[in-house]
Design a protein around this motif. Sequence first.
Motif, PDB file in Angstrom:
ATOM      1  N   ASP A   3     -97.567 -32.216  69.467  1.00 43.56           N
ATOM      2  CA  ASP A   3     -97.615 -31.951  68.738  1.00 43.56           C
ATOM      3  C   ASP A   3     -98.755 -31.604  66.787  1.00 43.56           C
ATOM      4  O   ASP A   3     -99.716 -33.289  67.540  1.00 43.56           O
ATOM      5  N   ALA A   4     -98.682 -31.003  66.979  1.00 43.37           N
ATOM      6  CA  ALA A   4     -99.995 -30.492  65.644  1.00 43.37           C
ATOM      7  C   ALA A   4     -99.361 -30.985  64.093  1.00 43.37           C
ATOM      8  O   ALA A   4     -98.366 -32.094  63.756  1.00 43.37           O
ATOM      9  N   CYS A   5    -100.280 -31.271  63.305  1.00 42.68           N
ATOM     10  CA  CYS A   5     -99.358 -31.366  61.831  1.00 42.68           C
ATOM     11  C   CYS A   5     -99.765 -30.944  60.807  1.00 42.68           C
ATOM     12  O   CYS A   5    -100.406 -31.289  60.037  1.00 42.68           O
ATOM     13  N   SER A   6    -100.913 -29.639  60.858  1.00 44.58           N
ATOM     14  CA  SER A   6    -100.503 -29.222  59.522  1.00 44.58           C
ATOM     15  C   SER A   6    -101.050 -26.657  60.508  1.00 44.58           C
ATOM     16  O   SER A   6    -101.113 -26.708  61.245  1.00 44.58           O
ATOM     17  N   LEU A   7    -101.155 -26.149  59.399  1.00 43.45           N
ATOM     18  CA  LEU A   7    -100.815 -24.894  60.229  1.00 43.45           C
ATOM     19  C   LEU A   7    -101.558 -24.384  58.497  1.00 43.45           C
ATOM     20  O   LEU A   7    -101.645 -24.462  57.975  1.00 43.45           O
ATOM     21  N   HIS A   8    -102.722 -23.288  58.920  1.00 36.73           N
ATOM     22  CA  HIS A   8    -103.762 -22.441  57.905  1.00 36.73           C
ATOM     23  C   HIS A   8    -103.170 -21.051  58.327  1.00 36.73           C
ATOM     24  O   HIS A   8    -103.815 -20.481  59.556  1.00 36.73           O
ATOM     25  N   VAL A   9    -102.766 -20.246  57.805  1.00 37.48           N
ATOM     26  CA  VAL A   9    -102.815 -18.595  57.881  1.00 37.48           C
ATOM     27  C   VAL A   9    -103.212 -17.267  57.331  1.00 37.48           C
ATOM     28  O   VAL A   9    -103.322 -17.800  56.170  1.00 37.48           O
ATOM     29  N   LEU A  27    -110.667 -23.574  59.065  1.00 35.20           N
ATOM     30  CA  LEU A  27    -110.117 -22.259  59.521  1.00 35.20           C
ATOM     31  C   LEU A  27    -108.703 -21.572  59.645  1.00 35.20           C
ATOM     32  O   LEU A  27    -107.747 -22.066  60.311  1.00 35.20           O
ATOM     33  N   TYR A  28    -108.767 -20.425  58.845  1.00 32.68           N
ATOM     34  CA  TYR A  28    -107.399 -19.868  58.937  1.00 32.68           C
ATOM     35  C   TYR A  28    -107.075 -18.680  60.068  1.00 32.68           C
ATOM     36  O   TYR A  28    -107.919 -17.816  60.189  1.00 32.68           O
ATOM     37  N   GLU A  29    -106.139 -18.930  60.700  1.00 26.73           N
ATOM     38  CA  GLU A  29    -105.772 -17.745  61.914  1.00 26.73           C
ATOM     39  C   GLU A  29    -105.279 -16.700  61.599  1.00 26.73           C
ATOM     40  O   GLU A  29    -104.393 -16.849  60.605  1.00 26.73           O
ATOM     41  N   GLY A  30    -105.348 -15.920  61.847  1.00 29.28           N
ATOM     42  CA  GLY A  30    -104.992 -14.767  61.219  1.00 29.28           C
ATOM     43  C   GLY A  30    -104.064 -14.164  62.204  1.00 29.28           C
ATOM     44  O   GLY A  30    -104.235 -13.982  63.666  1.00 29.28           O
ATOM     45  N   ASP A  31    -103.686 -13.087  61.545  1.00 25.69           N
ATOM     46  CA  ASP A  31    -102.161 -12.004  62.297  1.00 25.69           C
ATOM     47  C   ASP A  31    -102.168 -10.602  62.177  1.00 25.69           C
ATOM     48  O   ASP A  31    -101.264 -10.174  62.435  1.00 25.69           O
ATOM     49  N   ALA A  32    -103.836 -10.379  62.013  1.00 23.07           N
ATOM     50  CA  ALA A  32    -104.059  -8.551  62.288  1.00 23.07           C
ATOM     51  C   ALA A  32    -103.514  -8.069  63.283  1.00 23.07           C
ATOM     52  O   ALA A  32    -103.358  -6.850  63.535  1.00 23.07           O
ATOM     53  N   ASN A  33    -103.757  -8.404  64.760  1.00 25.38           N
ATOM     54  CA  ASN A  33    -102.993  -8.251  65.578  1.00 25.38           C
ATOM     55  C   ASN A  33    -101.264  -7.303  66.116  1.00 25.38           C
ATOM     56  O   ASN A  33    -100.446  -7.325  66.823  1.00 25.38           O
ATOM     57  N   VAL A  34    -100.340  -8.645  64.687  1.00 20.10           N
ATOM     58  CA  VAL A  34     -99.223  -8.281  64.828  1.00 20.10           C
ATOM     59  C   VAL A  34     -98.860  -7.086  64.112  1.00 20.10           C
ATOM     60  O   VAL A  34     -99.084  -7.112  63.359  1.00 20.10           O
ATOM     61  N   ASP A  35     -98.268  -6.090  65.014  1.00 20.68           N
ATOM     62  CA  ASP A  35     -97.811  -4.790  64.610  1.00 20.68           C
ATOM     63  C   ASP A  35     -96.224  -5.216  63.241  1.00 20.68           C
ATOM     64  O   ASP A  35     -96.735  -4.803  61.665  1.00 20.68           O
TER      65      ASP A  35
END
Length: 512
Positions: A3-9, A27-35
């Motif tokens: 399990d992880a313990c953080s999320l940056h979007v 690091l903020y993970e992007g979701d630009a590839n999601v329609d």
Amino acid sequence: MTDACSLHVNCGGNDLTVRESNGKSVLYEGDANVDGGAARLYKVARDWGLSSSGDFMDDDIFQNARYIESFQGNTSLPTLYTTARLSPLTLTYFSYCLENGEYSVKLHFAEIQFTNDSTYRSLGRRIFDIYIQGRRVRRDFNIEDEAGGVGRPVVMPFNASVTDNILEIRFYWAGKGTTRFPKRGVYGPLVSAIDVDPYFRTCSMGGKKSYKSVYIGIGIGVLFLIFFISAVVWWKKCFKARKTNDKDFEGMELKTFSYSFKQLKIATDNFKASNKIGEGGFGPVYKGTLSDGTVIAVKQLSSRSKQGNREFLTEIGVISCLQHPNLVKLYGGCIEGDQLLLVYEYLENNSLANALFDESGLMLDWPTRFNICIGIARGLAFLHDESRLKIVHRDIKATNVLLDKDLNPKISDFGLARLHEDDKSHVSTRVAGTIGYMAPEYALWGHLSNKADVFSYGVVVLEIVSGKNNTSRVPINDCFCLLEWVRFELSWLTLGLLEQQGRCLHLCPPHD
């Protein structure tokens, strides 16, 4: 999978590294590839994804869109806020491999579709609800109102409990606001970024560690342990007389908002004497103003007080779980080094004792005094019967009742409070409270129940009605405590009524 313990979007954008004010890069993970145009779940990364539902009105203009909005033109907005994800009905972000525990959730917004001018393009209004773990935490949320205008960033902090390794953050358009300004189909939730960080200190960090990094970490840990042991030996040798109470706070996770000591020091002007508004057994209380203009009351614990440590933990544990119009609101706290502070809402008219017994300038007429009595009673009724946790306050007195600008009473100082459980013994091993306000059965034999608070409340009511301070009437020579004074006054009144009926008992009058 660990399990992880953080999320940056970075919502609606690509992967983005942001350097925070403390110099740390995130690091903020992007979701630009999601329609995002169809009502289904999208697994964006290894341990998180999103879901978007609904269909825009007049969606012919969106047929080639990806439900992502980007700011057009020049702007001073940070890059994190120049893109955002848009949804016509519901937008849900979820993380399904989080460690169980308490988390800080920060939601980032900026209104980048409307304008800030005098044209019709400025008439748009975006209103939606925010849910975390299925519970609505904000209703009718308006980005422009919260940020103070369009094109401005705003961060909304919340708390969340993860019990089954899943965190769900949902934004829901409830059909409010405009739908055709500044152009057709511009409405629904709009979110720029999401931060999820744990309140607890340890974290497995998911499956992102390689064996090499594990070995390096173990080596660094051994070196640090050796250094730490050496430091402890030196510290004990040089500061043998110094005692710390850090063990009282081991494993403690603040569920309220956490402030830094620097923040509170600036807010109170370095705890300036002129900002001091009270003094209690816990420590002094100062008036302060946060950077956003919020006026607060800061209660500071003496770093040498063991009793204060216990009261600090009790206060955080009890009042942070309670919300009622007649209970003082706790904003948060600070645990930093040997500094322990509690941050409350600021109440303009100080304590009831100050209004009754000091030259405060307040005029308490009978309707006001009656309303104060009723308000205190409602607060106690909530503590005793209506809240999920049944609480005995144990220190109800005029100095622990605060008055807001409209003279509404709020019960404060829960440092001595105890949970009241019907299936447990009411005998207390440690009697605590204020002499003159404690019920006889509690003061003499330690029998603790709701009745102890009711007795204390009765004494406060006598003080409100008579305007006399119970603690200042010590039974010495010809002086009587307030309870005896009232008893004799009532007895003398009774004798006067009997005398009118011709049955007078010839007794000496009581002392004044």
